[in-house]
Every structure is written in C-alpha cells, then in structure tokens.
Motif scaffolding. Structure first.
Motif, PDB file in Angstrom:
ATOM      1  N   ILE A 186       0.831  -1.209   0.000  1.00 50.10           N
ATOM      2  CA  ILE A 186       0.000   0.000   0.000  1.00 50.10           C
ATOM      3  C   ILE A 186       0.861   1.253   0.000  1.00 50.10           C
ATOM      4  O   ILE A 186       0.633   2.196  -0.766  1.00 50.10           O
ATOM      5  N   ASP A 187       1.884   1.283   0.849  1.00 51.39           N
ATOM      6  CA  ASP A 187       2.767   2.452   0.886  1.00 51.39           C
ATOM      7  C   ASP A 187       3.541   2.605  -0.415  1.00 51.39           C
ATOM      8  O   ASP A 187       3.799   3.731  -0.861  1.00 51.39           O
ATOM      9  N   ALA A 188       3.908   1.495  -1.044  1.00 53.92           N
ATOM     10  CA  ALA A 188       4.620   1.568  -2.321  1.00 53.92           C
ATOM     11  C   ALA A 188       3.744   2.196  -3.391  1.00 53.92           C
ATOM     12  O   ALA A 188       4.201   3.045  -4.175  1.00 53.92           O
ATOM     13  N   ASP A 189       2.465   1.823  -3.438  1.00 53.53           N
ATOM     14  CA  ASP A 189       1.550   2.431  -4.401  1.00 53.53           C
ATOM     15  C   ASP A 189       1.392   3.926  -4.137  1.00 53.53           C
ATOM     16  O   ASP A 189       1.299   4.731  -5.069  1.00 53.53           O
ATOM     17  N   GLN A 190       1.381   4.305  -2.876  1.00 58.07           N
ATOM     18  CA  GLN A 190       1.229   5.720  -2.539  1.00 58.07           C
ATOM     19  C   GLN A 190       2.434   6.528  -3.015  1.00 58.07           C
ATOM     20  O   GLN A 190       2.273   7.652  -3.513  1.00 58.07           O
ATOM     21  N   VAL A 191       3.619   5.982  -2.892  1.00 54.21           N
ATOM     22  CA  VAL A 191       4.826   6.696  -3.320  1.00 54.21           C
ATOM     23  C   VAL A 191       4.750   7.063  -4.791  1.00 54.21           C
ATOM     24  O   VAL A 191       5.189   8.148  -5.198  1.00 54.21           O
ATOM     25  N   ILE A 192       4.196   6.201  -5.615  1.00 53.93           N
ATOM     26  CA  ILE A 192       4.116   6.518  -7.048  1.00 53.93           C
ATOM     27  C   ILE A 192       2.794   7.176  -7.426  1.00 53.93           C
ATOM     28  O   ILE A 192       2.487   7.325  -8.609  1.00 53.93           O
ATOM     29  N   GLY A 193       2.005   7.576  -6.399  1.00 53.00           N
ATOM     30  CA  GLY A 193       0.877   8.447  -6.659  1.00 53.00           C
ATOM     31  C   GLY A 193      -0.504   7.842  -6.641  1.00 53.00           C
ATOM     32  O   GLY A 193      -1.481   8.520  -6.959  1.00 53.00           O
ATOM     33  N   PHE A 194      -0.621   6.560  -6.245  1.00 55.18           N
ATOM     34  CA  PHE A 194      -1.916   5.882  -6.310  1.00 55.18           C
ATOM     35  C   PHE A 194      -2.494   5.625  -4.920  1.00 55.18           C
ATOM     36  O   PHE A 194      -1.765   5.545  -3.927  1.00 55.18           O
ATOM     37  N   GLY A 195      -3.826   5.434  -4.880  1.00 58.94           N
ATOM     38  CA  GLY A 195      -4.489   4.975  -3.674  1.00 58.94           C
ATOM     39  C   GLY A 195      -4.311   3.482  -3.520  1.00 58.94           C
ATOM     40  O   GLY A 195      -3.652   2.817  -4.322  1.00 58.94           O
ATOM     41  N   ASP A 196      -4.943   2.914  -2.465  1.00 59.18           N
ATOM     42  CA  ASP A 196      -4.698   1.492  -2.190  1.00 59.18           C
ATOM     43  C   ASP A 196      -5.470   0.555  -3.105  1.00 59.18           C
ATOM     44  O   ASP A 196      -5.206  -0.643  -3.128  1.00 59.18           O
TER      45      ASP A 196
END
Length: 374
Positions: free
Chosen positions: A279-289
């Motif tokens: 989840i945090d990895a997706d957030q780093v590249i700009g996405f929600g969960d």
C-alpha cells in the motif's frame, strides 16, 4: 468524447495534449516519458513556466497532506526532466525550497485522472498557454500536430466508467480444472482494455446464487508463478471451486496491480524491495490502495444474465464495492492460495490494512520456498 479517448493514446506515446477549460488552455505532458527537449519545446510553445502536478497520494508520501485530489507545484528553477521525474516517483525525493504549491486547475486535475486511466504515472507537467502564444498553439492544432480536448470531455470519460462493453468473440476452452468452459471476450468502448468471462458449465445448471469470482489480471503470478503473491493459485483454485459447485463465472479483468497497470506494479515491487509494503509503495508513485472500477464486472454479469452472486473472495471491501456498483452479492466464500515466506508480508498487509479475511490462512505455517504451489 472521442477526442478524450484519442488523448489516452497520445499520452501513452508521450505526446503532449492540450486541455481546454472555460476559455483557458493548458498543455499537458506525462512525466513518465518526459525529456529536456520536450520541456523546452512546450515552454517555447506556451510561453509559461512548467507546473508539476501531483496527486494527493504522492504528496502524502512526500509529507504534505492535502484535501484536494491534486496540487500544482511551480518553480522557475525546476526545468530539468530528471528532477521532475524524481519528484514524481522517487521514494527519497524532497520538494525543493521555494517551490510554490497551489490547488491544481480543473484541467491539470483532469489530466491526472486521464493519466491514471491510461495506466501511466499519475504525474503531469502543465503549461498554461499565455494569450500571446494562443495563435501559435491554434496553428499547431489546425495542422494536426497537437490534439485539443475539452476538460469536460475528459471528466465525462473518467466519470462515466469504461463505457458500454462490447461482446466481441467467444470459444469453448477446456481447462484442466473445468473441461466445460467457454471464454467470452469483452472490449471497453475506448479500446484500451479487454476482459474475459470464463463461463463454466451450463447456465441452466448453475446454482442460485451463481458462484462468481472476480480475478484481476496478474501477469507475474498467473502466468509465471511469482512467489510474491497468491494470485496464480487463487485463479486456478477459483476455477476448480466454481466447477465443483456445478459451474458459474470467473471474470478475468484487465486490472493489473489493483488497477495501476503492469509498469506501475513493477515500480511498486521495486519499492517493496526497499522495505515498503504494497500500500505504501503504491502511494509513493501516486496511487491509492485500490484503483479498480468494478462497474465493469456489473456490465459483464448483466450481459451474461447473472443477477445474484455467491462471491469467491477474501476481501469484504470488494463486496461493498460490488454492491455499490449494482451487483447483488448474496453471500461470500473464501478462496485461498498458499502462504509462503515470500508472500507472507503481502498477505499480512492485506489483512491488517485492507481488512481481508485471511486469519485462517495466516494461522498456517508458511511454505519456505513456495514448494507445492500449483
């Protein structure tokens, strides 16, 4: 709407697109394919300073919480494409001093939604067109060098889901776990993605409610047997479970990486190797969960005549999303893969942070190396 669909393909090719909104025009470049030459050309054409447009998820990963969906960041000193790409997706990036932040314009915010739909990084460089350059930009549009699309059309495309799905072709495909299976292919209206309904058994013989699994495509797990997830096993065991109950439907949806696409999923995997969870990895590249749109599933099930569903899933959130999309989910049935040393953290994250019902699976001893997986 057709212009907005064309804009999807231009952006995927790294070609700039002009978004028109209430008398103002904004040139949009996707950060993913950004070069110094493209930046210089855009600045020369529009006469304006570039604005880096980032999603609220990306800004949160940089330590800046906002209530808007996107912000525009401006600095006369940030004109290097490599730096802009780092600001858009690098884990250790920091916003430079003197950077001015403001809510993104309607056109810039719409651009991020279009980039997400195109499964590109949700980050853009926006150039408002100065009045002194309007004639020059109009000339580029007139000669076909630049596509212009209204912000309203972009939002209509994104808000309207994926349009009417067209049933394209079908054939009988005997499977190892379900010999009586038929593949039915559906294509989205914009032509970007295709989805397959695997119809198992004869509809007249199906139980009520109909056993259904929604399986988002996972190239790494489904095809290559990746040990990072349990997707391949869930796919095959889902087919077997539906077949054992007299048949039903498995929807194989083109929603790789919970809707962010394969390229972005691989970016997220690299970040997970550096210690982040999924989840945090997706957030780093700009996405929600979870970026998936389950209105697609509703349309397919409607076309197949399925109205009441026994859903094979471990995700209560998916049940809520499907019901919101209009699917009558009557009951849930668990569907597990194997717990391995490689996927344990991934599954624990889904249980802890997304509420997946995986307690029974996580209580088992993990296989050390994925041995015994299908």
């Amino acid at each position: 709407m057709r212009q907005a669909e064309r804009a999807l393909f231009d952006l995927r090719r790294g070609v700039p697109v002009l978004l028109a909104d209430a008398g103002s025009d904004t040139l949009i470049l996707p950060v993913e394919a950004l070069t110094d030459d493209a930046l210089a050309d855009a600045q020369l054409l529009t006469g304006s300073v570039p604005q880096l447009v980032l999603s609220r998820h990306r800004l949160a990963s940089l330590g800046h919480l906002i209530s808007d969906e996107a912000q525009a960041l401006t600095s006369t000193g940030v004109t290097d494409s490599a730096l802009l790409r780092r600001l858009a997706s690098a884990r250790d990036a920091r916003l430079p001093d003197g950077l001015r932040r403001a809510p993104a314009s309607a056109a810039a915010a719409a651009a991020l939604r279009l980039l997400g739909r195109a499964q590109l990084l949700p980050a853009a460089v926006a150039f408002p067109v100065l009045s002194a350059r309007a004639a020059l930009v109009a000339g580029e549009i007139a000669c076909g060098n630049l596509l212009s699309v209204s912000t309203a059309d972009v939002l209509a495309l994104c808000d309207g889901g994926h349009g009417v799905l067209t049933r394209i072709s079908e054939a009988r495909i005997p499977l190892a776990d379900a010999e009586e299976a038929r593949f039915v292919l559906f294509r989205e209206a914009d032509g970007v993605r295709e989805h397959v309904a695997i119809v198992i058994g004869e509809p007249d013989d199906w139980a009520e409610p109909v056993p259904v699994r929604l399986h988002s495509s996972c190239l790494t797990g489904d095809l290559f047997g990746s040990l990072r997830c349990d997707c391949g096993e869930q796919l095959r065991r889902g087919v077997a479970a539906i077949n054992s109950q007299g048949g039903g439907v498995l929807l194989y949806l083109s929603q790789e990486g919970r809707g962010i696409g394969l390229a972005n999923k691989l970016r997220a995997y690299a970040l997970q190797d550096d210690g982040l969870d999924t989840i945090d990895a997706d957030q780093v590249i700009g996405f929600g969960d979870d970026e998936r749109d389950f209105r697609i599933a509703h349309q397919i099930l409607d076309q197949l005549g399925v109205s009441r569903v026994l859903l094979l899933t471990n995700n209560p959130g998916k049940i809520d999303a499907l019901r919101h999309a209009g699917i009558n989910v009557v009951a849930r049935q668990a569907i597990y893969g194997d717990l391995t040393s490689q996927n344990q953290r991934y599954l624990e994250t889904k249980a802890r942070r997304q509420g997946h019902s995986l307690g029974e699976l996580l209580g088992m001893r993990p296989l050390a190396d994925g041995a015994g997986r299908a």
